[in-house]
Design a protein around this motif. Structure first.
Motif, PDB file in Angstrom:
ATOM      1  N   GLN A 212       0.905  -1.304   0.032  1.00 36.18           N
ATOM      2  CA  GLN A 212       0.146   0.050  -0.075  1.00 36.18           C
ATOM      3  C   GLN A 212       0.733   1.374  -0.069  1.00 36.18           C
ATOM      4  O   GLN A 212       0.397   2.452  -0.522  1.00 36.18           O
ATOM      5  CB  GLN A 212      -0.942  -0.031   1.056  1.00 36.18           C
ATOM      6  N   LEU A 213       2.186   0.936   0.447  1.00 35.21           N
ATOM      7  CA  LEU A 213       3.096   2.364   0.566  1.00 35.21           C
ATOM      8  C   LEU A 213       3.992   2.519  -0.173  1.00 35.21           C
ATOM      9  O   LEU A 213       4.525   3.580  -0.340  1.00 35.21           O
ATOM     10  CB  LEU A 213       3.785   2.169   2.074  1.00 35.21           C
ATOM     11  N   GLN A 214       4.261   1.519  -1.272  1.00 30.26           N
ATOM     12  CA  GLN A 214       5.160   1.584  -2.282  1.00 30.26           C
ATOM     13  C   GLN A 214       5.136   2.660  -2.913  1.00 30.26           C
ATOM     14  O   GLN A 214       6.380   3.112  -3.585  1.00 30.26           O
ATOM     15  CB  GLN A 214       5.136   0.343  -3.202  1.00 30.26           C
ATOM     16  N   ASP A 215       4.036   3.317  -3.488  1.00 25.90           N
ATOM     17  CA  ASP A 215       4.033   4.615  -4.256  1.00 25.90           C
ATOM     18  C   ASP A 215       4.364   5.765  -3.554  1.00 25.90           C
ATOM     19  O   ASP A 215       4.485   6.799  -4.304  1.00 25.90           O
ATOM     20  CB  ASP A 215       2.421   4.824  -4.768  1.00 25.90           C
ATOM     21  N   LEU A 216       4.573   5.644  -2.212  1.00 21.26           N
ATOM     22  CA  LEU A 216       4.995   6.835  -1.664  1.00 21.26           C
ATOM     23  C   LEU A 216       6.561   7.086  -1.654  1.00 21.26           C
ATOM     24  O   LEU A 216       7.168   8.113  -1.202  1.00 21.26           O
ATOM     25  CB  LEU A 216       4.789   7.013   0.068  1.00 21.26           C
TER      26      LEU A 216
END
Length: 396
Positions: A212-216
């Protein structure tokens, strides 16, 4: 030159909040054991160690240290750290090495950093270390992701920090992931983001949240799951660098961690890694295997922070901003009080050795405060607002 005495005192300094983490609550203060090594030439070297009241443990080592030359650190390490495996304690040795290096610097009239190869930077960038808080300065508790994002913005504006790390494993994983997303929205793409559940999450949960956080564009995901195997399993599933201060946090586990592919970035810690010189040894191994290095915080006061800053200043590959709980402290035991943040950095102390001096009035005051408040490590897991709570691993 010989060491003729070893003295120890405990002190506690209040915080601006109670700090929650996945194994309990720091109850509104930090406590440290302060070490002084005295030489026959009248010089005093300062050391510091956490983990509760360490006075008795250090005094057990006094007969092994008294009579030693503070320049003979390899021999001191053999006597203090290597002699009897069931008494081996890297944290205690690190405090002694810190004090010996402080003495060496005072003898040579050189900063501690010069004893480690010399500084390559004069100031160390630091992070906004975010904890879920009880009893904030406004009397309220942190309950939602917005509370921590607000705090991160405040620290960015007041300290100038340009990176953050969330001490996770307290609220639901989804709510903690939302903290990082809010920080990205409010502070922009160039602000560094990190999260550290201290190994609490199961592999499945850590992978889910990581995805869920990879795009950050996180700087790293620290100890997402328990142990070398847990970190290695998560690392295989994500495109986020995996960092650790837990596995490995000693040389015995460094080889297995590298073979398992468990970590991308090792957080150095003066106490886990056998003093400032041990940290330099660690960094040499990490460079050999193309692992990154960052700086871990252990709720230190000014003596240890000075040693951390000196050490970090000598490591060219330490390009990450350093961890520090320091902005939660209300005071310090060194002359001049708290070291100031300037544009998100703390300057490496000037002067011989560590470059800091004890403020004896504050030592007395915070020694009395410690005696009043006590050693909370015996009740470390206690949550004042949830008396029946206890920590779990893999429970989220």
């Amino acid at each position: 030159m010989k060491i003729i005495d070893l003295k120890v005192r405990c002190v506690a300094i209040p915080l601006n909040a109670q700090l929650r983490h996945n194994t309990g609550v720091h109850p509104g203060y930090f406590l440290r054991t302060i070490l002084e090594l005295v030489t026959d030439e009248g010089l005093i070297g300062l050391g510091e160690v956490g983990g509760g009241d360490q006075r008795a443990a250090l005094l057990k080592l006094k007969p092994r240290v008294v009579g030693m030359d503070p320049f003979h650190l390899e021999l001191i390490k053999l006597k203090v750290l290597r002699s009897i495996y069931y008494l081996s304690n890297a944290r205690l040795y690190a405090a002694i090495e810190m004090a010996c290096l402080d003495i060496q610097g005072k003898v040579l009239n050189r900063p501690l950093s010069d004893l480690l190869g010399g500084s390559v930077r004069s100031k160390i960038p630091m992070i906004a270390y975010l904890f879920w808080r009880y009893d904030r300065p406004d009397g309220k508790h942190d309950e939602r992701a917005e509370d921590l994002a607000d705090h991160c913005v405040e620290l960015h504006e007041t300290l100038g920090v340009k990176s953050m790390k969330l001490k996770a494993g307290v609220q639901s994983p989804a709510e903690e992931a939302r903290v990082l997303r809010l920080c990205r929205e409010r502070l922009g793409d160039d602000f560094g983001l990190r999260i550290d559940p201290n190994g609490l999450w199961s592999v499945a949960t850590a992978v889910k949240i990581g995805q869920q956080l990879q795009d950050l564009g996180l700087e790293y995901f620290e100890d997402p799951s328990w142990g070398l195997e847990g970190n290695a399993a998560v690392r295989k599933k994500l495109n986020i660098p995996i960092a650790t201060n837990m596995y490995p946090n000693k040389f015995d586990d460094l080889g297995p961690a590298i073979r398992l592919g468990a970590v991308d970035i090792v957080l150095t810690d003066i106490h886990y890694w056998e003093g400032p010189r041990g940290v330099k040894d660690l960094c040499a191994v990490c460079q050999t295997f193309n692992l990154g290095v960052a700086m871990h915080s252990g709720a230190e006061f000014g003596i240890e922070l000075a040693a951390m800053l000196h050490t970090a200043s000598t490591i060219p590959t330490m390009t990450f901003a350093g961890d520090a709980h320091y902005h939660y402290l209300l005071d310090d035991i060194i002359e001049g009080g708290l070291m100031p943040y300037k544009e998100g950095c703390i300057a490496v102390p000037q002067g011989p050795g560590l470059g800091v001096t004890l403020d004896e009035d504050k030592m007395k005051f915070y020694g009395t405060y410690y005696e009043k408040k006590g050693d909370y490590y015996a009740r470390f897991h206690q949550d004042p607002y949830r008396p029946d709570w206890y920590p779990t691993v893999g429970g989220m």
